[in-house]
Design a protein around this motif. Structure first.
Motif, PDB file in Angstrom:
ATOM      1  N   TYR A 198     -25.731  72.156 118.844  1.00  0.00           N
ATOM      2  CA  TYR A 198     -25.298  71.129 118.089  1.00  0.00           C
ATOM      3  C   TYR A 198     -25.159  69.477 118.541  1.00  0.00           C
ATOM      4  O   TYR A 198     -25.881  68.600 119.346  1.00  0.00           O
ATOM      5  CB  TYR A 198     -24.251  71.179 117.009  1.00  0.00           C
ATOM      6  CG  TYR A 198     -25.040  71.939 116.017  1.00  0.00           C
ATOM      7  CD1 TYR A 198     -26.425  72.203 115.679  1.00  0.00           C
ATOM      8  CD2 TYR A 198     -23.993  73.418 115.662  1.00  0.00           C
ATOM      9  CE1 TYR A 198     -26.146  73.123 114.657  1.00  0.00           C
ATOM     10  CE2 TYR A 198     -24.067  74.387 114.708  1.00  0.00           C
ATOM     11  CZ  TYR A 198     -25.029  74.355 114.039  1.00  0.00           C
ATOM     12  OH  TYR A 198     -26.004  75.679 113.035  1.00  0.00           O
ATOM     13  N   PHE A 245     -21.791  71.330 110.906  1.00  0.00           N
ATOM     14  CA  PHE A 245     -22.167  72.138 111.809  1.00  0.00           C
ATOM     15  C   PHE A 245     -21.814  74.017 111.177  1.00  0.00           C
ATOM     16  O   PHE A 245     -20.737  74.050 111.554  1.00  0.00           O
ATOM     17  CB  PHE A 245     -22.554  71.292 113.045  1.00  0.00           C
ATOM     18  CG  PHE A 245     -22.607  69.949 113.579  1.00  0.00           C
ATOM     19  CD1 PHE A 245     -24.236  69.882 113.283  1.00  0.00           C
ATOM     20  CD2 PHE A 245     -21.851  69.400 113.671  1.00  0.00           C
ATOM     21  CE1 PHE A 245     -24.393  68.965 113.167  1.00  0.00           C
ATOM     22  CE2 PHE A 245     -22.518  67.991 113.647  1.00  0.00           C
ATOM     23  CZ  PHE A 245     -23.981  67.824 113.884  1.00  0.00           C
ATOM     24  N   ILE A 286     -27.167  72.951 109.490  1.00  0.00           N
ATOM     25  CA  ILE A 286     -27.003  71.692 109.062  1.00  0.00           C
ATOM     26  C   ILE A 286     -26.717  71.626 107.834  1.00  0.00           C
ATOM     27  O   ILE A 286     -27.574  71.439 107.216  1.00  0.00           O
ATOM     28  CB  ILE A 286     -27.520  70.349 110.312  1.00  0.00           C
ATOM     29  CG1 ILE A 286     -27.127  70.766 111.519  1.00  0.00           C
ATOM     30  CG2 ILE A 286     -26.617  69.593 110.170  1.00  0.00           C
ATOM     31  CD1 ILE A 286     -28.551  69.360 112.268  1.00  0.00           C
TER      32      ILE A 286
END
Length: 554
Positions: free
Chosen positions: A181, A362, A414
């Motif tokens: 991420y 995340f 997410i």
């Protein structure tokens, strides 16, 4: 698995200074703070006291595919009945717990602070209302709450409000998937930071460090994740009395109607008692707090106790949440994590980025259980079950092929917590057509979203999708912005303010109508921001304890 009654004495105590209703994090912190200062404190809790040693068994039950998650903490049945009459079919019991420790027995443990602007929504942006206190008023209590709960974190969030001290513990390190991420976010110029959480990254306050069970919701077997029973035990060590399984039926006031005289509660054997005290603190959360006040009608308060404003139950606020998932070619987490270790507040409210705040988290997705996949037809996300009649599930060879395509556990996701504006029409009321085991009307939660929330949710999904695309992810799927899930954050139903016609409690959390009745919970929130509310609840509770001591202490 709950503690045996044995010779438990549930009769009223005499000479009580403060009676607290509710043994969750709010009631526990007030009880401990006052008991250690010498106050005679009694805590009344509707639910049971759970044995700590039962947590491993509860975890094992929660892992069984056929087990009802509500039963992990003995929720459900007539005691916990409720209604949902609004636009949202609201599953109230999904993430709450009635018992000593409250919903913190079940929570994930995320503990960010509200931002400065969350306290000044009207003056800054012309929407909602300002809190009667500022971030600076609460700032020292945030630090105290982080120390009491034990928060692991790092000062690496460029968007966080100012703080005065380091976190009590170091933050948990980023996971393997966090690095994926972070690479995409760096390319997009999105700041990524650690997640503050009331979970021990090392031994703290006599409790274990996190052992990685990955069952934080619904149960932490090690006790590394904070829960309110920690401070209940501390309060008892200071002399407080805690009585479980005694649901309070009503609060009764004196002849002048300006002071509460006693609370009426019922024991498991059906005995009804009255507990008297000098002061009373209601700490029952955003739904049961207004319900109790509405049940406490009298000639002086025909619409419910402390409700001359008519706002008890009004302005119910939640956090709508949307998720986007995808697959990547890289290996993600081979081992369970169970909680967030990276997040971004890049899209928390900024003047040039309307409408509402967004808090990105995340996911550290656990490896999918083959057993769960087999039982659920490949669909292990309950949010998709409602689509099954139209899309169907996979079975047999098709399911086996799908499971074989994911040997490296390459899923990513997410989540986005989104802000909801408080509105008077969203509220908790009583449903007289449905009653609990004592014949009391159950709470009815009625609310819906406005275009403000839907616009914020759509923006969140656009951001999530952009990040996943930048990661090179495939098979991107996301929730429907018009039908989000909810974080089970119950806020705003006895809001604070200076005007008795526009609020239920004062800035010091005393009810406008009764001199000796206080409320501490997320129900006193004026706005919600886009962050988890528990740390703010804890900070407000510690502030209330200080106020009570300053005003009533000898």
């Amino acid at each position: 698995m709950t503690q045996s009654d044995g010779e438990v004495d549930r009769s009223p105590r005499s000479g009580t200074d403060v009676c607290i209703i509710g043994a969750g994090v709010a009631g526990a912190l007030v009880a401990h703070s006052l008991a250690r200062r010498g106050y005679d404190v009694v805590v009344l809790e509707a639910g049971p006291r759970f044995e700590f040693d039962s947590r491993r068994e509860r975890m094992e039950q929660a892992l069984r595919p056929e087990f009802n998650r509500l039963k992990v903490w003995d929720m459900g049945g007539q005691r916990d009945r409720h209604s949902s009459s609004g636009d949202v079919d609201y599953a109230l019991n999904k993430k709450r717990v009635k018992g000593v420790g409250g919903t913190t027995l079940h929570w994930l443990g995320t503990t960010p602070r509200l931002h400065e602007e969350d306290f000044e929504m009207h003056s800054r942006y012309g929407v909602a209302s300002d809190w009667p206190i500022s971030y600076e008023d609460l700032r020292p209590y945030y630090a105290a709450a982080e120390a009491e709960l034990g928060v692991a974190g790092a000062p690496d969030n460029p968007f966080a409000p100012p703080r005065e001290a380091d976190y009590p513990m170091e933050a948990f390190p980023p996971s393997r998937s966090d690095s994926l991420y972070a690479e995409a976010c760096e390319e997009l110029d999105i700041a990524v930071h650690s997640v503050p959480q009331a979970r021990n990254s090392g031994p703290y306050d006599g409790r274990s460090q996190c052992l990685g069970y990955s069952t934080c919701i619904p149960v932490c077997p090690s006790g590394a994740k904070y829960s309110g029973d920690v401070h209940i035990e501390k309060a008892e060590a200071e002399g407080a009395t805690v009585i479980d399984r005694v649901p309070v039926q009503s609060l009764d006031h004196g002849p002048d109607g300006d002071r509460v005289r006693s609370v009426v509660y019922v024991t498991p054997s059906g005995d009804e008692y009255r507990q008297e005290a000098r002061l009373f603190v209601v700490a029952c959360g955003g739904v049961e707090t207004p319900r109790l006040l509405l049940l406490s009608r009298s000639d002086e308060y025909p619409d419910g106790l402390a409700n001359t404003s008519g706002l008890v139950g009004a302005y119910f606020t939640e956090h709508p949440v949307v998720e986007a998932t995808a697959e990547v070619t890289e290996t993600t987490n081979r081992n369970p994590v169970g909680f967030y270790t990276s997040a971004s507040q890049e899209f928390y409210r900024q003047d040039d980025q309307p409408p509402g705040s967004i808090y990105l988290q995340f996911e550290n997705i656990d490896p999918e259980s083959p057993l769960d996949a087999g039982i659920e037809g490949g669909d292990t996300d309950p949010r998709q079950n409602k689509l099954d009649p139209f899309q169907g599930d996979e079975w047999g060879d098709a399911l086996q092929d799908s499971m074989a395509r994911d040997p490296e556990k390459n899923r990513v996701a997410i989540d986005a917590i989104c802000e909801m504006l408080p509105r008077k029409s969203n509220r908790v009321t009583l449903d007289p057509t449905k009653t609990d085991e004592h014949g009391n009307p159950v709470p009815d939660v009625s609310f819906g979203l406005s275009e403000f929330e839907h616009t914020t949710l759509r923006r969140a999904l656009d951001i999530q999708t952009t990040i996943l695309e930048t990661m090179g992810a495939t098979n991107i799927q996301h929730d429907d912005a018009s039908d989000p899930v909810y974080a089970s954050h119950h806020m705003g139903t006895t809001r604070m303010g200076t005007d008795p016609q526009e609020s239920v409690v004062t800035p010091n959390l005393r009810t406008h109508d009764l001199d000796n009745l206080f409320i501490t919970s997320s129900s006193v929130f004026v706005t919600s921001g886009a962050v988890n509310p528990t740390l703010t609840i804890a900070a407000l509770s510690l502030r209330l304890a200080d106020h009570i001591h300053e005003r009533f202490g000898e």
